[in-house]
Design a protein around this motif. Structure first.
Motif, PDB file in Angstrom:
ATOM      1  N   THR A 213     -33.530 -34.883 -65.861  1.00 42.42           N
ATOM      2  CA  THR A 213     -34.590 -33.934 -65.499  1.00 42.42           C
ATOM      3  C   THR A 213     -35.862 -34.224 -66.289  1.00 42.42           C
ATOM      4  O   THR A 213     -36.987 -34.194 -65.748  1.00 42.42           O
ATOM      5  N   LEU A 214     -35.693 -34.541 -67.561  1.00 46.17           N
ATOM      6  CA  LEU A 214     -36.835 -34.865 -68.410  1.00 46.17           C
ATOM      7  C   LEU A 214     -37.522 -36.138 -67.932  1.00 46.17           C
ATOM      8  O   LEU A 214     -38.756 -36.200 -67.835  1.00 46.17           O
ATOM      9  N   LEU A 215     -36.751 -37.151 -67.607  1.00 46.35           N
ATOM     10  CA  LEU A 215     -37.321 -38.402 -67.114  1.00 46.35           C
ATOM     11  C   LEU A 215     -38.074 -38.174 -65.808  1.00 46.35           C
ATOM     12  O   LEU A 215     -39.172 -38.726 -65.608  1.00 46.35           O
ATOM     13  N   ASP A 216     -37.507 -37.369 -64.910  1.00 46.19           N
ATOM     14  CA  ASP A 216     -38.184 -37.072 -63.643  1.00 46.19           C
ATOM     15  C   ASP A 216     -39.557 -36.450 -63.893  1.00 46.19           C
ATOM     16  O   ASP A 216     -40.542 -36.794 -63.218  1.00 46.19           O
TER      17      ASP A 216
ATOM     18  N   PRO B  77     -44.627 -40.386 -74.278  1.00 52.11           N
ATOM     19  CA  PRO B  77     -45.374 -39.835 -73.145  1.00 52.11           C
ATOM     20  C   PRO B  77     -46.739 -39.262 -73.508  1.00 52.11           C
ATOM     21  O   PRO B  77     -47.481 -38.861 -72.600  1.00 52.11           O
ATOM     22  N   SER B  78     -47.085 -39.226 -74.782  1.00 50.68           N
ATOM     23  CA  SER B  78     -48.435 -38.779 -75.127  1.00 50.68           C
ATOM     24  C   SER B  78     -49.468 -39.860 -74.843  1.00 50.68           C
ATOM     25  O   SER B  78     -50.675 -39.590 -74.853  1.00 50.68           O
ATOM     26  N   ARG B  79     -49.003 -41.077 -74.574  1.00 48.46           N
ATOM     27  CA  ARG B  79     -49.928 -42.148 -74.200  1.00 48.46           C
ATOM     28  C   ARG B  79     -50.417 -41.915 -72.776  1.00 48.46           C
ATOM     29  O   ARG B  79     -49.622 -41.614 -71.876  1.00 48.46           O
ATOM     30  N   PRO B  80     -51.719 -42.070 -72.542  1.00 47.48           N
ATOM     31  CA  PRO B  80     -52.263 -41.733 -71.217  1.00 47.48           C
ATOM     32  C   PRO B  80     -51.717 -42.597 -70.091  1.00 47.48           C
ATOM     33  O   PRO B  80     -51.706 -42.172 -68.939  1.00 47.48           O
TER      34      PRO B  80
ATOM     35  N   GLY C 263     -45.656 -37.438 -64.036  1.00 40.88           N
ATOM     36  CA  GLY C 263     -46.913 -37.192 -64.727  1.00 40.88           C
ATOM     37  C   GLY C 263     -47.207 -35.729 -64.957  1.00 40.88           C
ATOM     38  O   GLY C 263     -48.328 -35.372 -65.329  1.00 40.88           O
ATOM     39  N   GLN C 264     -46.225 -34.878 -64.783  1.00 35.06           N
ATOM     40  CA  GLN C 264     -46.423 -33.436 -64.905  1.00 35.06           C
ATOM     41  C   GLN C 264     -45.923 -32.891 -66.234  1.00 35.06           C
ATOM     42  O   GLN C 264     -45.735 -31.689 -66.386  1.00 35.06           O
ATOM     43  N   HIS C 265     -45.690 -33.740 -67.198  1.00 31.63           N
ATOM     44  CA  HIS C 265     -45.137 -33.310 -68.478  1.00 31.63           C
ATOM     45  C   HIS C 265     -46.217 -32.712 -69.373  1.00 31.63           C
ATOM     46  O   HIS C 265     -47.402 -33.019 -69.229  1.00 31.63           O
ATOM     47  N   ASP C 266     -45.776 -31.888 -70.319  1.00 34.05           N
ATOM     48  CA  ASP C 266     -46.684 -31.313 -71.313  1.00 34.05           C
ATOM     49  C   ASP C 266     -46.308 -31.849 -72.692  1.00 34.05           C
ATOM     50  O   ASP C 266     -45.435 -32.720 -72.827  1.00 34.05           O
ATOM     51  N   ALA C 267     -46.963 -31.327 -73.739  1.00 27.95           N
ATOM     52  CA  ALA C 267     -46.736 -31.831 -75.092  1.00 27.95           C
ATOM     53  C   ALA C 267     -45.298 -31.613 -75.544  1.00 27.95           C
ATOM     54  O   ALA C 267     -44.713 -32.466 -76.240  1.00 27.95           O
ATOM     55  N   ALA C 268     -44.688 -30.489 -75.145  1.00 25.32           N
ATOM     56  CA  ALA C 268     -43.299 -30.230 -75.526  1.00 25.32           C
ATOM     57  C   ALA C 268     -42.361 -31.230 -74.850  1.00 25.32           C
ATOM     58  O   ALA C 268     -41.396 -31.697 -75.463  1.00 25.32           O
ATOM     59  N   ASP C 269     -42.634 -31.561 -73.595  1.00 20.48           N
ATOM     60  CA  ASP C 269     -41.822 -32.567 -72.902  1.00 20.48           C
ATOM     61  C   ASP C 269     -41.963 -33.936 -73.577  1.00 20.48           C
ATOM     62  O   ASP C 269     -40.978 -34.666 -73.734  1.00 20.48           O
ATOM     63  N   ALA C 270     -43.187 -34.272 -73.952  1.00 22.36           N
ATOM     64  CA  ALA C 270     -43.415 -35.556 -74.617  1.00 22.36           C
ATOM     65  C   ALA C 270     -42.640 -35.622 -75.924  1.00 22.36           C
ATOM     66  O   ALA C 270     -42.018 -36.648 -76.248  1.00 22.36           O
TER      67      ALA C 270
END
Length: 469
Positions: free
Chosen positions: A265-268, A201-204, A273-280
């Motif tokens: 929940t993580l996938l949602d 998910p760190s990919r734009p 597109g609301q994830h942060d670096a920790a989620d990624a």
């Protein structure tokens, strides 16, 4: 003869070690090359067309060469590296002249060994490359690029390459492999499943990529089960094109084993597109464990290449894209990182996980003890910055006494430069023979056992590790 191409290069200087090394090397030098992981362009083999010019063969695709020249202030424009905006860059011969004028910078580097070997192997050129010889050597190479024995498939034959694997992302259409399948070439040339474009998910473009993944597979990736089914289906497609392995380029070796509700929940959050670096980080970690589960199902060998901070120069990335030399090793914790994955699947007999690391401090502390216990783990060869004579020596010194020779995955070249394949394998074989010669001289191994091990590490180990029949 060019001093870097002496027949005894890299062998120990003193006798009897040099003679033992040479004898071991002579026993294995004719073995075919197994190249089970790399990044050569599949269009080379599907189209089998001539390379355009010497710079396209030796300079512009080689991030090892580019990064060192840039470190001395040379411009990528002047080196002929294409720009995203289409603005002009140096023509190939001008770029070649710049390489030649600065070739002295590569003294002591593996790039110098590989280029010198490639010039001699492919073109019979032993004249040192410098400003005075640049144009002559350029013309010698250019005049021969259309010859039948210098087309990509012929080069595989000349180098005695039995198997070569390319690496494609999950969304790749596999067009060139489809062509090779129609021509009966799959088996010698294979693909490898690298799902980073839909697992990082760190990919734009991660949200767009996941929706493209859904369209490609027909799966509902809004549910965790649907996402995993999409990977299951895509892996099956890759296996139709010879894939025996997956590859995962991750910044660290962290894995996770979350309950289903937390995974969903993580996938949602990722899809919104609301994830942060920790989620990624958590998503990457969980996906490594999911990939291990799928490997238990389908038997594909799992490669983890961990510990690179990639594309650290934002200006270079914006101007020209990825994989051009601005990647830096980082500390990696395999022991704690793999604990969730191994706790879940480490005892599964169908799991084969190859560990690659840029943090050499982990060799003796973590990788060797882990491979020396877990039947699912093997240690990949020295990678990237450490694919070098000294790097191979440090690797063997640190891993063999704890992991043994037969928990090592042999060698793979991990290269984008076709002509460097025989060069890199030759360096590995010479260093293995030098290492074993010392053990023979110290009466730690018989010469017969050393010959068997040299052959194993040069050929059979890679076939066994990657389950190539």
């Amino acid at each position: 003869m060019n001093q870097h191409l002496h027949p005894d290069r890299l062998f120990p200087a003193a006798e009897p070690l040099r003679s033992i090394s040479r004898e071991l090397y002579d026993s294995i030098t004719a073995l075919p090359i197994i190249s089970p992981h790399g990044h050569t362009d599949p269009s080379w083999f599907a189209k089998n067309q001539r390379f355009s010019d010497p710079s396209a063969l030796f300079l512009t695709p080689d991030h090892y060469v580019l990064r060192l020249l840039r470190s001395r202030g040379l411009s990528y424009d002047d080196l002929g590296v294409p720009r995203k905006d289409g603005k002009p860059v140096a023509d190939p011969q001008s770029a070649w002249r710049l390489l030649a004028a600065n070739y002295h910078l590569f003294a002591g580097t593996p790039s110098r060994l590989w280029i010198d070997h490639s010039l001699q192997f492919a073109f019979g050129i032993e004249t040192p490359l410098n400003s005075e010889t640049a144009d002559k050597i350029y013309q010698q190479i250019a005049a021969r690029l259309g010859d039948a024995d210098l087309l990509p498939l012929a080069l595989l034959d000349r180098a005695n390459v039995e198997v070569i694997a390319t690496t494609e992302f999950a969304l790749d259409p596999l067009t060139h492999h489809s062509t090779m399948l129609e021509r009966g070439m799959i088996g010698r040339v294979r693909t490898t499943y690298r799902p980073d474009d839909v697992t990082d998910p760190s990919r734009p473009a991660i949200v767009e990529n996941l929706h493209r993944f859904a369209a490609l597979t027909g799966e509902d990736i809004s549910s965790w089960a649907g996402l995993i089914n999409a990977h299951r289906q895509r892996r099956q497609t890759f296996r139709q094109f010879g894939a025996v392995a997956t590859d995962h380029g991750v910044p660290n070796a962290m894995t996770a084993d979350l309950p289903m509700s937390e995974k969903q929940t993580l996938l949602d959050k990722i899809l919104s597109g609301q994830h942060d670096a920790a989620d990624a980080q958590l998503f990457r970690a969980q996906m490594l464990t999911e990939m291990a589960m799928l490997s238990v199902e389908d038997g594909m060998v799992m490669q983890i290449h961990a510990g690179s901070a990639r594309n650290t120069d934002p200006l270079l990335f914006a101007e020209r894209g990825a994989d051009l030399g601005a990647d830096i090793p980082t500390a990696t914790d395999y022991g704690n990182g793999l604990r969730p994955l191994l706790g879940r699947f480490g005892n599964e007999p169908n799991l084969r996980l190859l560990m690659f690391v840029l943090d050499e401090t982990t060799y003796a502390r973590e990788l060797a003890p882990m491979a020396g216990y877990w039947p699912s783990l093997m240690i990949g060869p020295p990678w990237w910055f450490h694919d070098s004579p000294q790097g191979i020596r440090r690797y063997l010194d640190q891993v063999v006494e704890t992991a043994g020779f037969y928990n090592l995955a042999g060698f793979n070249d991990d290269t984008r430069a076709l002509l460097s394949i025989p060069a890199r394998h030759d360096v590995w074989r010479r260093e293995v023979c030098g290492f074993l010669a010392r053990w023979v001289a110290e009466h730690r191994l018989s010469k017969e056992a050393a010959r068997d091990i040299a052959g194993h590490l040069s050929y059979q180990a890679a076939k066994d590790a990657y389950r190539i029949s």
